[in-house]
Every structure is written in structure tokens, then in C-alpha cells.
Design a protein around this motif. Structure first.
Motif, mmCIF file in Angstrom:
data_model
loop_
_atom_site.group_PDB
_atom_site.id
_atom_site.type_symbol
_atom_site.label_atom_id
_atom_site.label_comp_id
_atom_site.label_asym_id
_atom_site.label_seq_id
_atom_site.Cartn_x
_atom_site.Cartn_y
_atom_site.Cartn_z
ATOM 1 N N SER A 22 0.823 -1.204 0.000
ATOM 2 C CA SER A 22 0.000 0.000 0.000
ATOM 3 C C SER A 22 0.863 1.262 0.000
ATOM 4 O O SER A 22 2.057 1.223 0.256
ATOM 5 C CB SER A 22 -0.922 0.014 1.214
ATOM 6 N N GLU A 23 0.217 2.356 -0.281
ATOM 7 C CA GLU A 23 0.829 3.678 -0.230
ATOM 8 C C GLU A 23 -0.012 4.481 0.750
ATOM 9 O O GLU A 23 -1.231 4.509 0.624
ATOM 10 C CB GLU A 23 0.792 4.292 -1.637
ATOM 11 N N ARG A 24 0.631 5.088 1.736
ATOM 12 C CA ARG A 24 -0.125 5.774 2.794
ATOM 13 C C ARG A 24 0.406 7.176 3.033
ATOM 14 O O ARG A 24 1.593 7.425 2.869
ATOM 15 C CB ARG A 24 -0.030 4.984 4.089
ATOM 16 N N PRO A 25 -0.478 8.072 3.496
ATOM 17 C CA PRO A 25 -0.014 9.420 3.826
ATOM 18 C C PRO A 25 0.884 9.393 5.060
ATOM 19 O O PRO A 25 0.735 8.535 5.942
ATOM 20 C CB PRO A 25 -1.301 10.200 4.100
ATOM 21 N N CYS A 26 1.817 10.321 5.114
ATOM 22 C CA CYS A 26 2.776 10.385 6.229
ATOM 23 C C CYS A 26 2.082 10.402 7.584
ATOM 24 O O CYS A 26 2.546 9.779 8.535
ATOM 25 C CB CYS A 26 3.657 11.624 6.100
ATOM 26 N N GLY A 27 0.990 11.112 7.689
ATOM 27 C CA GLY A 27 0.289 11.245 8.960
ATOM 28 C C GLY A 27 -0.387 9.970 9.445
ATOM 29 O O GLY A 27 -0.856 9.907 10.577
ATOM 30 N N ALA A 28 -0.434 8.945 8.611
ATOM 31 C CA ALA A 28 -1.104 7.693 8.987
ATOM 32 C C ALA A 28 -0.241 6.816 9.883
ATOM 33 O O ALA A 28 -0.732 5.858 10.464
ATOM 34 C CB ALA A 28 -1.495 6.912 7.740
#
Length: 102
Positions: free
Chosen positions: A36-42
Motif C-alpha cells: 500500500s501507499e499511505r499518507p505520512c500522517g497515517a
């Protein structure tokens, strides 16, 4: 735009292992292991933004992750294929070993 110019082959193995040795960074890699690709804040919401940014920078500079900008968000992904090419079996061994209780 991708901000991951460092190839895993350009990073000494010791630096890669040091990046993976930290529990927070290992948890980030484990979260990204599904492709997956996730936002930094996750990642690691209990940490301050500065501390989280530090951990993400260490992983990026070790060639383990890629970060790309999408609008105002930065999305992080694991560079599994590049890591496997540079250090065959390393990620699998680290991720399998991380499931063993201490």
C-alpha cells in the motif's frame, strides 16, 4: 513527484539495518509491506509530527521507502523490489523475525 533519489544499492548494509532496527521504523515498514501507499500522517499517530518526519526521513535515506507528493499530501510506499534487488531476502527476514515475541 517522487522524493526518493537514494537507491538501496547506494546505501551501506549497516545503514539499512540501523534504519530497520528501530521499533517505530520497523512498524512503518510492516505497515507498508502489503504494497500500500499511505499518507505520512497515517503512521505512529502517538508521535509528534517532527519525530514521525525523522523516522520517515531515515527510511527514505536508507533507500527503503519512496515518498511522492500528491497535492498537499505526501504518500509513502515501501521500495520492496529495489530492496530485494539490493539485499535479497532482507525484508522478508526482518518482517518474519519481527513477528517473534521478545
Amino acid at each position: 513527484m517522487t522524493t526518493s533519489d537514494v537507491a538501496p544499492t547506494d546505501v551501506p548494509l549497516l545503514e539499512v539495518l540501523q534504519a530497520l532496527a528501530d521499533p517505530v521504523r520497523l512498524a512503518i515498514v510492516r505497515d507498508l509491506a502489503d504494497g500500500s501507499e499511505r499518507p505520512c500522517g497515517a503512521f505512529a499517530p502517538q508521535l509528534s509530527k517532527a519525530t514521525r518526519s525523522h523516522h520517515l526521513r531515515v527510511l527514505r535515506e536508507a533507500g527503503l521507502t519512496a515518498t511522492r507528493q500528491e497535492g498537499t499530501r505526501r504518500l509513502v510506499s515501501l521500495r520492496r523490489e529495489a530492496c530485494e534487488e539490493a539485499y535479497p531476502g532482507l525484508l522478508a527476514a526482518v518482517l518474519d523475525g519481527s513477528a517473534v515475541p521478545a
